[in-house]
Design an enzyme around this catalytic site. Structure first.
Site, PDB file in Angstrom:
ATOM      1  CG  HIS A  31      -1.976  -1.030   1.213  1.00 47.19           C
ATOM      2  ND1 HIS A  31      -2.872  -1.183   0.182  1.00 47.19           N
ATOM      3  CD2 HIS A  31      -2.271  -2.007   2.111  1.00 47.19           C
ATOM      4  CE1 HIS A  31      -3.685  -2.201   0.447  1.00 47.19           C
ATOM      5  NE2 HIS A  31      -3.332  -2.729   1.602  1.00 47.19           N
TER       6      HIS A  31
ATOM      7  CG  ASP B 209      -2.611  -8.552   0.413  1.00 49.60           C
ATOM      8  OD1 ASP B 209      -1.887  -8.888   1.360  1.00 49.60           O
ATOM      9  OD2 ASP B 209      -3.676  -7.901   0.562  1.00 49.60           O
TER      10      ASP B 209
ATOM     11  CG  HIS C 130      -6.447  -5.522   1.509  1.00 53.95           C
ATOM     12  ND1 HIS C 130      -5.931  -6.486   2.360  1.00 53.95           N
ATOM     13  CD2 HIS C 130      -7.597  -5.094   2.071  1.00 53.95           C
ATOM     14  CE1 HIS C 130      -6.737  -6.623   3.404  1.00 53.95           C
ATOM     15  NE2 HIS C 130      -7.760  -5.804   3.261  1.00 53.95           N
TER      16      HIS C 130
ATOM     17  CG  ASP D 215      -4.774 -10.272   3.043  1.00 52.04           C
ATOM     18  OD1 ASP D 215      -4.453 -10.728   1.927  1.00 52.04           O
ATOM     19  OD2 ASP D 215      -4.537  -9.086   3.389  1.00 52.04           O
TER      20      ASP D 215
HETATM   21  C1  6XA Z   1      -7.783  -1.350   6.798  1.00 53.73           C
HETATM   22  C2  6XA Z   1      -7.297  -2.602   6.154  1.00 53.73           C
HETATM   23  C3  6XA Z   1      -5.853  -2.558   5.797  1.00 53.73           C
HETATM   24  C4  6XA Z   1      -5.503  -3.736   4.957  1.00 53.73           C
HETATM   25  C5  6XA Z   1      -4.063  -4.041   4.997  1.00 53.73           C
HETATM   26  C6  6XA Z   1      -3.697  -5.204   4.146  1.00 53.73           C
HETATM   27  N1  6XA Z   1      -6.915  -0.804   7.760  1.00 53.73           N
HETATM   28  N2  6XA Z   1      -3.251  -4.958   2.944  1.00 53.73           N
HETATM   29  O1  6XA Z   1      -3.769  -6.350   4.480  1.00 53.73           O
HETATM   30  O2  6XA Z   1      -2.852  -5.891   2.118  1.00 53.73           O
HETATM   31 ZN    ZN Z   2      -4.085  -7.376   2.462  1.00 48.01          ZN
END
Ligand code: 6XA
Ligand code: ZN
Length: 349
Positions: free
Chosen positions: A159, A195, A197, A284
């Protein structure tokens, strides 16, 4: 497969994050990496080595110098004001405000972040710096001839953009490694982000470039973090047009849907003909993950590794997310074992 790991990740343990209307204890916690390391050892995946120190220069190839100076110095500035709890941003330069860089610590933090999910603690810089060195050391092992390597990075990175932190990420380990490959003579690198996200930081870093192809499979930003990037119509811009592909998937996606997106991603990567692949390895997507809506099961991760191996390219795996702490080791190492099993079966030339 060689694993690179640093104990320094323990230096980063944020107290809380702002998520779904609540201040919650951080899901991104040290035991995550501990479980992955334990599984690497239990399964005898291969040697585990500490990172070398390549300094800040290869990190500066990806991250803005002002951002790095801010991040590296933030904690000292904070405690100088008498505070000792985590530093958390709470105001961002959204529309109608000016994107100027204030001189106060909290103003600067708002400028350099995009959410309330990346607390800075006493050890966050050192942990993130070491995670970047973990990625660089794994990359160096491949530069020296290894066909694959596992960078057991924590905190994660995908991110984080050039001058923005958020979503548990501070330094973009996968992007730093990809740039190192290019700087050491490779011409084309593909980053496959599995991932749950969207890897908004990685996409942003390489969006206008053709020397890094970025493919991401993730929860649709219509319903999932990071909400403001990761749509299918984001295909790259300028010289990067055609070198970015997103597969946003619906809630509840299981292996049938997810695996089809992986096949499509791999087809595109194959067409790109990279010299090397960097996998942003988040697990995840797991059915029991506390912050995800996908339904992958542990054996699916073996298939994921096999499919990636079928690309027949040197592959660097970089750890990203995964919060079902008991199973994170099984799922992450399943990808690596699936990859190695496919190699043994002769999936690559
Ligand atoms: C909201 C969710 C953050 C996701 C982090 C993550 N704070 N990114 O696993 O791949
Ligand atoms: Zn993630």
């Amino acid at each position: 497969m060689l694993t690179i790991y640093s104990d320094d990740h323990h230096l980063h343990h944020g107290r809380c994050e702002l998520i779904d209307g609540q201040l919650m204890p951080c899901f991104e916690m040290p035991s995550r990496a501990d479980h992955v390391l334990q599984r690497v050892k239990d399964r005898e995946l291969g040697p585990v080595e500490a990172p070398r120190d390549f300094g800040r220069a290869p990190i500066e190839r990806i991250h803005d110098k002002g951002y790095l100076d801010f991040f590296q110095g933030a904690w000292q500035r904070w405690i100088a004001t008498g505070r000792e709890d985590d530093i958390m941003p709470f105001t961002w330069p959204a529309r109608t405000l000016r994107a100027i860089k204030p001189t106060t610590l909290l103003g600067e933090l708002g400028y350099y972040s995009f959410d309330g999910g990346a607390p800075i603690t006493a050890g966050t810089w050192q942990a993130a710096y070491s995670a970047a060195q973990v990625a660089l050391t794994a990359q160096a092992s491949m530069q020296a001839g290894a066909y694959s390597a596992f960078a057991l990075c924590r905190p994660p990175g995908h991110h984080a953009a050039s001058d923005v932190m958020g979503g548990y990420c501070y330094l973009n380990n996968a992007a730093i490694a990809a740039q190192a490959f290019l700087d050491q003579g490779h011409k084309r690198v593909a980053i496959l982000d599995v991932d749950y996200h969207h890897g908004n930081g990685t996409q942003a870093i390489f969006y206008e470039r053709s020397d890094v192809f970025f493919a991401s499979i993730h929860g649709h930003p219509e319903f999932e973090f990071p909400f403001f990037l990761g749509y299918a119509d984001e295909v790259g811009e300028g010289a990067g047009e055609g070198f970015n592909i997103n597969y946003p998937l619906p809630e509840g996606s299981a292996w049938d849907v997810w695996g089809a997106a992986l096949d499509a991603s791999c087809q595109r990567i194959d067409d790109y003909a990279p010299d090397v692949i960097v996998v942003s390895l988040g697990v995840d997507t797991f059915k029991n993950d506390p912050i995800s809506q996908f339904k992958l099961d542990s054996p699916d991760y073996l298939n994921m590794g096999k499919r990636i191996a079928a690309l027949g390219k040197p592959t660097l795996f970089v750890m990203e997310g995964g919060y079902a702490v008991e199973e994170i080791g099984i799922n992450a190492v399943n990808v690596l074992e699936g990859f190695e099993a496919a190699l043994k079966e002769g999936a690559h030339a």
